[in-house]
Enzyme design. Sequence first.
Site, PDB file in Angstrom:
ATOM      1  N   ARG A   1     -62.592 -70.709 -30.946  1.00 21.42           N
ATOM      2  CA  ARG A   1     -63.297 -69.634 -30.217  1.00 21.42           C
ATOM      3  C   ARG A   1     -62.385 -68.415 -30.033  1.00 21.42           C
ATOM      4  NH1 ARG A   1     -65.955 -72.896 -31.623  1.00 21.42           N
ATOM      5  NH2 ARG A   1     -67.327 -74.309 -30.523  1.00 21.42           N
TER       6      ARG A   1
ATOM      7  N   SER B   1     -71.450 -73.223 -23.166  1.00 18.63           N
ATOM      8  CA  SER B   1     -70.258 -73.912 -22.648  1.00 18.63           C
ATOM      9  C   SER B   1     -69.449 -72.945 -21.792  1.00 18.63           C
ATOM     10  CB  SER B   1     -69.386 -74.409 -23.792  1.00 18.63           C
ATOM     11  OG  SER B   1     -70.138 -75.248 -24.621  1.00 18.63           O
TER      12      SER B   1
ATOM     13  N   GLU C   1     -64.516 -70.282 -21.311  1.00 20.66           N
ATOM     14  CA  GLU C   1     -64.854 -69.746 -22.634  1.00 20.66           C
ATOM     15  C   GLU C   1     -65.666 -68.462 -22.435  1.00 20.66           C
ATOM     16  OE1 GLU C   1     -66.471 -72.643 -25.445  1.00 20.66           O
ATOM     17  OE2 GLU C   1     -67.673 -71.063 -26.356  1.00 20.66           O
TER      18      GLU C   1
HETATM   19  C1  LIG Z   1     -77.426 -71.882 -24.474  1.00 20.07           C
HETATM   20  C2  LIG Z   1     -76.178 -71.418 -25.180  1.00 20.07           C
HETATM   21  C3  LIG Z   1     -75.595 -72.228 -26.137  1.00 20.07           C
HETATM   22  C4  LIG Z   1     -74.428 -71.805 -26.804  1.00 20.07           C
HETATM   23  N1  LIG Z   1     -73.897 -72.626 -27.758  1.00 20.07           N
HETATM   24  C5  LIG Z   1     -72.797 -72.238 -28.430  1.00 20.07           C
HETATM   25  C6  LIG Z   1     -72.236 -73.060 -29.458  1.00 20.07           C
HETATM   26  O1  LIG Z   1     -72.761 -74.122 -29.777  1.00 20.07           O
HETATM   27  N2  LIG Z   1     -71.113 -72.638 -30.074  1.00 20.07           N
HETATM   28  C7  LIG Z   1     -70.519 -71.442 -29.768  1.00 20.07           C
HETATM   29  O2  LIG Z   1     -69.498 -71.102 -30.387  1.00 20.07           O
HETATM   30  N3  LIG Z   1     -71.029 -70.631 -28.817  1.00 20.07           N
HETATM   31  C8  LIG Z   1     -72.145 -71.005 -28.132  1.00 20.07           C
HETATM   32  N4  LIG Z   1     -72.662 -70.200 -27.166  1.00 20.07           N
HETATM   33  C9  LIG Z   1     -71.962 -68.955 -26.801  1.00 20.07           C
HETATM   34  C10 LIG Z   1     -72.503 -67.693 -27.518  1.00 20.07           C
HETATM   35  O3  LIG Z   1     -73.742 -67.946 -28.090  1.00 20.07           O
HETATM   36  C11 LIG Z   1     -71.541 -67.190 -28.587  1.00 20.07           C
HETATM   37  O4  LIG Z   1     -70.282 -66.899 -28.027  1.00 20.07           O
HETATM   38  C12 LIG Z   1     -72.074 -65.939 -29.297  1.00 20.07           C
HETATM   39  O5  LIG Z   1     -71.274 -65.616 -30.418  1.00 20.07           O
HETATM   40  C13 LIG Z   1     -72.137 -64.706 -28.403  1.00 20.07           C
HETATM   41  O6  LIG Z   1     -72.851 -63.733 -29.112  1.00 20.07           O
HETATM   42  P1  LIG Z   1     -73.457 -62.460 -28.417  1.00 20.07           P
HETATM   43  O7  LIG Z   1     -74.050 -61.622 -29.484  1.00 20.07           O
HETATM   44  O8  LIG Z   1     -74.365 -62.859 -27.324  1.00 20.07           O
HETATM   45  O9  LIG Z   1     -72.148 -61.770 -27.873  1.00 20.07           O
HETATM   46  P2  LIG Z   1     -71.801 -61.220 -26.422  1.00 20.07           P
HETATM   47  O10 LIG Z   1     -71.826 -62.341 -25.448  1.00 20.07           O
HETATM   48  O11 LIG Z   1     -72.647 -60.036 -26.124  1.00 20.07           O
HETATM   49  O12 LIG Z   1     -70.297 -60.757 -26.657  1.00 20.07           O
HETATM   50  C14 LIG Z   1     -69.290 -61.696 -26.917  1.00 20.07           C
HETATM   51  C15 LIG Z   1     -67.999 -60.958 -27.309  1.00 20.07           C
HETATM   52  O13 LIG Z   1     -68.180 -60.314 -28.555  1.00 20.07           O
HETATM   53  C16 LIG Z   1     -67.923 -58.905 -28.436  1.00 20.07           C
HETATM   54  N5  LIG Z   1     -68.843 -58.220 -29.353  1.00 20.07           N
HETATM   55  C17 LIG Z   1     -70.184 -58.342 -29.420  1.00 20.07           C
HETATM   56  N6  LIG Z   1     -70.668 -57.622 -30.445  1.00 20.07           N
HETATM   57  C18 LIG Z   1     -69.607 -57.019 -31.028  1.00 20.07           C
HETATM   58  C19 LIG Z   1     -69.444 -56.130 -32.143  1.00 20.07           C
HETATM   59  N7  LIG Z   1     -70.471 -55.732 -32.895  1.00 20.07           N
HETATM   60  N8  LIG Z   1     -68.200 -55.691 -32.437  1.00 20.07           N
HETATM   61  C20 LIG Z   1     -67.124 -56.079 -31.708  1.00 20.07           C
HETATM   62  N9  LIG Z   1     -67.213 -56.921 -30.650  1.00 20.07           N
HETATM   63  C21 LIG Z   1     -68.446 -57.378 -30.328  1.00 20.07           C
HETATM   64  C22 LIG Z   1     -68.164 -58.594 -26.996  1.00 20.07           C
HETATM   65  O14 LIG Z   1     -67.453 -57.441 -26.576  1.00 20.07           O
HETATM   66  C23 LIG Z   1     -67.629 -59.850 -26.337  1.00 20.07           C
HETATM   67  O15 LIG Z   1     -66.218 -59.784 -26.266  1.00 20.07           O
HETATM   68  C24 LIG Z   1     -73.834 -70.568 -26.489  1.00 20.07           C
HETATM   69  C25 LIG Z   1     -74.430 -69.738 -25.526  1.00 20.07           C
HETATM   70  C26 LIG Z   1     -75.596 -70.154 -24.890  1.00 20.07           C
HETATM   71  C27 LIG Z   1     -76.233 -69.242 -23.871  1.00 20.07           C
END
Ligand SMILES: Cc1cc2nc3c(=O)[nH]c(=O)nc-3n(C[C@H](O)[C@H](O)[C@H](O)COP(=O)(O)OP(=O)(O)OC[C@H]3O[C@@H](n4cnc5c(N)ncnc54)[C@H](O)[C@@H]3O)c2cc1C
Length: 400
Positions: free
Chosen positions: A178, A266, A396
């Site tokens: 991660r 998580s 995380e």
């Molecule tokens: C129900 C649930 C289940 C999940 N299961 C998993 C799993 O199985 N495995 C896992 O790894 N994660 C999991 N996650 C966590 C999450 O889905 C991931 O971390 C995902 O990649 C976050 O994506 P996001 O677009 O929502 O990013 P955000 O939460 O909006 O941002 C996350 C980070 O990325 C940065 N960011 C976003 N977009 C950009 C961009 N274009 N350029 C530069 N930086 C950027 C943000 O500044 C921040 O630091 C889960 C979350 C939920 C709610």
Amino acid sequence: MIRTSYYQDLTKMNTFGMKVKARCFMEYDSVADLVDIEFEELARPVLHIGGGSNLLFTDDFKGTVLHSNIDFIEILEDGNCDTSERHCERSVAISTPVLVSVGAGVVFDDFCAWAAKEGLWGVENLSYIPGEVGASAVQNIGAYGVEVKDVIHKVYCYDTLEEEFVNFDVEECCYGYRDSIFKNSEFKGRYIVTHVVFTLSRDPRPVLDYGHLKTEIERCCEEHSSRHSEERSDVGILTPALIRKVIIKIRKEKLPEPSVVGSAGSFFKNPVISLEHFARIESAAKAEHGPDYKVPHYIIENQTLTPHGEDQLPSRHCEERSDVAISTTTVKVPAAWMIEQCGWKGRRSGGAAVWEKQPLVIVNYTGNAYPEEIIGLEKRIIASVKAKFGVDLHPEVEHV
Ligand SMILES: Cc1cc2nc3c(=O)[nH]c(=O)nc-3n(C[C@H](O)[C@H](O)[C@H](O)COP(=O)(O)OP(=O)(O)OC[C@H]3O[C@@H](n4cnc5c(N)ncnc54)[C@H](O)[C@@H]3O)c2cc1C
């Protein structure tokens, strides 16, 4: 096109459902739009969000929140197949990687669905992870034995400091658990991911050796073949679509649906500890639960760690860390097990709660939880895991 709004409600832009506002919110549609944004002029701090599924907003955001709508999926190379001629024989491309370029604003699971439909292997195990493609490359998302780094070829970014477009080979992204260069304190917030090029494959490459995945897949195949005994064509054959279907089913059973119960998945990282520390935890658990009790864990052979237990990061931007590295065998213990052992599973605290079916997940139980309630629960969990196991849990979820 760039759209700007002020005091924008972010409730629907973070899966935790925190009722917060951003002083300034900017959404853009294309890579070229980034050049028109005067980064120096933006209200600070600046935060680029995706689907807000790994964020805990602790208050209204005082600066600028950016969001990308860059939304394309394009096959760049498909073996000997001319990509303008999409009906070419599949067999031509066998054993040749398929390079796919995907915009940062694409919902990651839409990309997984597209890949499954195209019969492309590589991202099926990552199905149904919330969030967008840009963040997937920042987070190095992972599930069921696959991390997105396994299929990333290049990450394309806009460097907000030098005001130029740059790209990183996968080795340069310093991926760890991660973790990536984009989360490293020196670079955090500097690079905006515009699109990611993935290496998928038309050759079957199933990864099924994680948890009960194989058993679930076999069960699904059997159910299908008994139901469709006459038309055995596609049924029972392992495809990305079948694996995707099973994974979505497992995830739906275990994890809260963000549109129904707010969470960020998580909440804590799984801690990595020394063999000696694990032996102490195991003998205490056997004393408590009986000699046959087994503590869930994964041995990590000869992993290179920093003294703080973080994954060692390779390549040019991470070289400064190599002088503190030591090579050792360590043990990853599921944080969920520790949290459950401390009696937190299913417990509520104000509007927040620990998810009954997966104690690694803190949820906005009432839908009206305040950030303070989530943080209060987080702190109490960290304190009790430290007291019982001597292990420091680290979130995380990013607190902003
Ligand atoms: C129900 C649930 C289940 C999940 N299961 C998993 C799993 O199985 N495995 C896992 O790894 N994660 C999991 N996650 C966590 C999450 O889905 C991931 O971390 C995902 O990649 C976050 O994506 P996001 O677009 O929502 O990013 P955000 O939460 O909006 O941002 C996350 C980070 O990325 C940065 N960011 C976003 N977009 C950009 C961009 N274009 N350029 C530069 N930086 C950027 C943000 O500044 C921040 O630091 C889960 C979350 C939920 C709610």
